[in-house]
Design a protein around this motif. Structure first.
Motif, mmCIF file in Angstrom:
data_model
loop_
_atom_site.group_PDB
_atom_site.id
_atom_site.type_symbol
_atom_site.label_atom_id
_atom_site.label_comp_id
_atom_site.label_asym_id
_atom_site.label_seq_id
_atom_site.Cartn_x
_atom_site.Cartn_y
_atom_site.Cartn_z
ATOM 1 N N ARG A 118 3.764 5.795 -2.970
ATOM 2 C CA ARG A 118 4.831 6.650 -3.424
ATOM 3 C C ARG A 118 4.948 6.466 -4.755
ATOM 4 N N ALA A 119 4.874 5.312 -5.443
ATOM 5 C CA ALA A 119 4.871 5.117 -6.844
ATOM 6 C C ALA A 119 3.842 6.301 -7.582
ATOM 7 N N SER A 164 0.864 -1.289 -0.333
ATOM 8 C CA SER A 164 0.033 0.233 0.057
ATOM 9 C C SER A 164 0.818 1.268 0.062
ATOM 10 N N ALA A 165 1.773 1.187 0.808
ATOM 11 C CA ALA A 165 2.795 2.204 0.949
ATOM 12 C C ALA A 165 3.551 2.531 -0.374
ATOM 13 N N ALA A 166 3.914 1.436 -0.940
ATOM 14 C CA ALA A 166 4.908 1.490 -2.270
ATOM 15 C C ALA A 166 4.078 1.969 -3.246
ATOM 16 N N SER A 195 14.828 2.482 -13.973
ATOM 17 C CA SER A 195 13.752 3.118 -13.246
ATOM 18 C C SER A 195 13.982 3.426 -11.889
ATOM 19 N N GLY A 196 12.978 4.428 -11.411
ATOM 20 C CA GLY A 196 13.284 4.683 -9.924
ATOM 21 C C GLY A 196 13.276 3.647 -9.059
ATOM 22 N N PRO A 197 13.782 3.838 -7.611
ATOM 23 C CA PRO A 197 13.468 2.889 -6.542
ATOM 24 C C PRO A 197 12.181 2.675 -6.297
ATOM 25 N N GLU A 198 11.163 3.617 -6.303
ATOM 26 C CA GLU A 198 9.818 3.486 -6.105
ATOM 27 C C GLU A 198 9.209 2.470 -6.976
ATOM 28 N N ILE A 199 9.518 2.291 -8.257
ATOM 29 C CA ILE A 199 9.019 1.428 -9.220
ATOM 30 C C ILE A 199 9.680 -0.046 -8.877
ATOM 31 N N GLU A 200 10.845 0.192 -8.757
ATOM 32 C CA GLU A 200 11.553 -1.115 -8.440
ATOM 33 C C GLU A 200 11.016 -1.874 -7.283
ATOM 34 N N GLN A 201 10.547 -1.220 -6.201
ATOM 35 C CA GLN A 201 10.077 -1.659 -5.032
ATOM 36 C C GLN A 201 8.519 -2.261 -5.111
ATOM 37 N N LEU A 202 7.969 -1.498 -5.917
ATOM 38 C CA LEU A 202 6.523 -1.742 -6.309
ATOM 39 C C LEU A 202 6.642 -3.291 -6.810
ATOM 40 N N LYS A 219 0.544 3.098 -16.902
ATOM 41 C CA LYS A 219 -0.312 3.344 -18.300
ATOM 42 C C LYS A 219 -1.671 3.810 -17.777
ATOM 43 N N LYS A 220 -2.429 3.141 -16.681
ATOM 44 C CA LYS A 220 -3.764 3.334 -16.483
ATOM 45 C C LYS A 220 -3.632 4.106 -15.204
ATOM 46 N N LYS A 221 -2.850 4.745 -14.976
ATOM 47 C CA LYS A 221 -2.854 5.628 -13.627
ATOM 48 C C LYS A 221 -3.907 5.983 -13.031
ATOM 49 N N ASP A 222 -4.795 6.773 -13.736
ATOM 50 C CA ASP A 222 -5.960 7.249 -13.356
ATOM 51 C C ASP A 222 -7.274 6.306 -13.089
ATOM 52 N N GLN A 223 -6.969 5.342 -14.049
ATOM 53 C CA GLN A 223 -8.363 4.454 -13.906
ATOM 54 C C GLN A 223 -8.025 3.380 -13.153
ATOM 55 N N LEU A 224 -6.985 2.830 -12.836
ATOM 56 C CA LEU A 224 -6.379 1.822 -11.886
ATOM 57 C C LEU A 224 -5.635 1.861 -10.987
ATOM 58 N N MET A 225 -4.388 2.654 -11.290
ATOM 59 C CA MET A 225 -3.445 2.685 -10.080
ATOM 60 C C MET A 225 -3.864 3.585 -8.891
#
Lengths: 198, 198
Positions: free
Chosen positions: A50-51, A45-47, B4-11, B35-41
């Motif tokens: 942040r992402a 959830s936290a990751a 890619s940033g550490p945030e993406i890697e950790q996710l 890609k679907k940041k608003d609809q899904l992420m």
């Protein structure tokens, strides 16, 4: 479902929309998350938070990173090779980076030409590619070896013809570790045509 | 990965720990999310936050819900049938609820006896089951038809013998829609033994 709260049901429905997960595996994933609440659910959830806050699309190449221009575009050592590798998708860029192809730069098209799916040249990052290309000594088309990919490669080659930049594509041939018996005829005949001297 | 940033890697690393997802499919899932940041992420991130805050384990039956006692344990209509169905895991409870088995109550063991994995009677919710059982007219053991499941069923039958409660198990037989040719001999011989008159 009546037997779990709306919070759980909604989480299952959203997870089921991820590629590779269906309704059944999303339910399994949610149960796993709940069982490992402290070790996995809360960190995930936290990751995600942040992402969501950090991720941006690179305005130069279309890569996904936490800054724009991305780490690849802003690394001066990557300009030296003069190679610009054109890929369909960020996943292909990541695959090439994992393969350690060296200090190159990338351009993400965001898809391939596909008239059946209504994807035309204006839907891809082609104008940006044409304006970037003269900065490089060679453009390598690393699109998928599908009909749409090859159509896109031909189209890009035509568009880049005026810029004078050298255009190439990835080699076709036998995959490393692959067995001939399992390969299709197209790959085998390409591999024979492009044989190299020992 | 450097690209890619550490945030993406950790996710990616956290998603790869979900059942059904490996490193490769976790990368695909993260790219899909971006890609679907608003609809899904963003909805997924919010749903996870809400679920983390809301989810509790029912102190009576071990079900997962947003309240304890859970919706099933606090529904008075479910007491009428007098059936208590014992399952290994919450996933089995959900499967039975989807099958619409009726107004019954459940008891989640939290696993099966497995000496090889170091799971003994004290690791399962057995004392709670023994103390709950006398409130019901029949206890149905809906454990998996594995060696460990059947061992656990025998153990529970012994433990419940003193309470005087009737104990039963799910029927073995041909799955509805199943083809005989694909069934194992054990199931077929059980199905023949337990044949029903037409």
């Amino acid at each position: 479902m009546s037997n779990s709260g709306p919070e759980i049901e909604q989480l299952i429905q959203l997870l089921a929309r991820l590629p590779g997960l269906g309704p059944r595996s999303a339910r399994r994933a949610v149960l796993h998350l709940i069982k490992k609440k402290d070790q996995l659910m809360i960190p995930l959830s936290a990751a995600l938070d942040r992402a969501v806050a950090a991720v941006v699309i690179c305005e130069v190449c279309g890569n996904v990173d936490t800054r724009s221009p991305c780490g690849i575009c802003s690394d001066p050592r990557r300009a030296e090779s003069g190679l610009l590798i054109v890929v369909e998708d960020v996943a292909d860029l990541w695959a090439l980076e994992r393969a350690g192809v060296g200090a190159v730069r990338y351009h993400v098209l965001g898809g391939v030409l596909s008239p059946l799916d209504g994807v035309g040249p204006e839907d891809l990052s082609l104008d940006a590619l044409v304006s970037r290309a003269p900065q490089f000594s060679e453009v390598v088309l690393a699109v998928n070896a599908t009909v749409e990919g090859q159509t896109t490669a031909h189209y890009i080659t035509d568009r880049l013809a005026g810029t004078g930049v050298k255009v190439s594509r990835l080699a076709h041939g036998v995959p490393v570790g692959g067995e001939l018996d399992y390969l299709d005829e197209g790959t085998l005949s390409q591999a024979l045509k492009a044989r190299t001297a020992l």
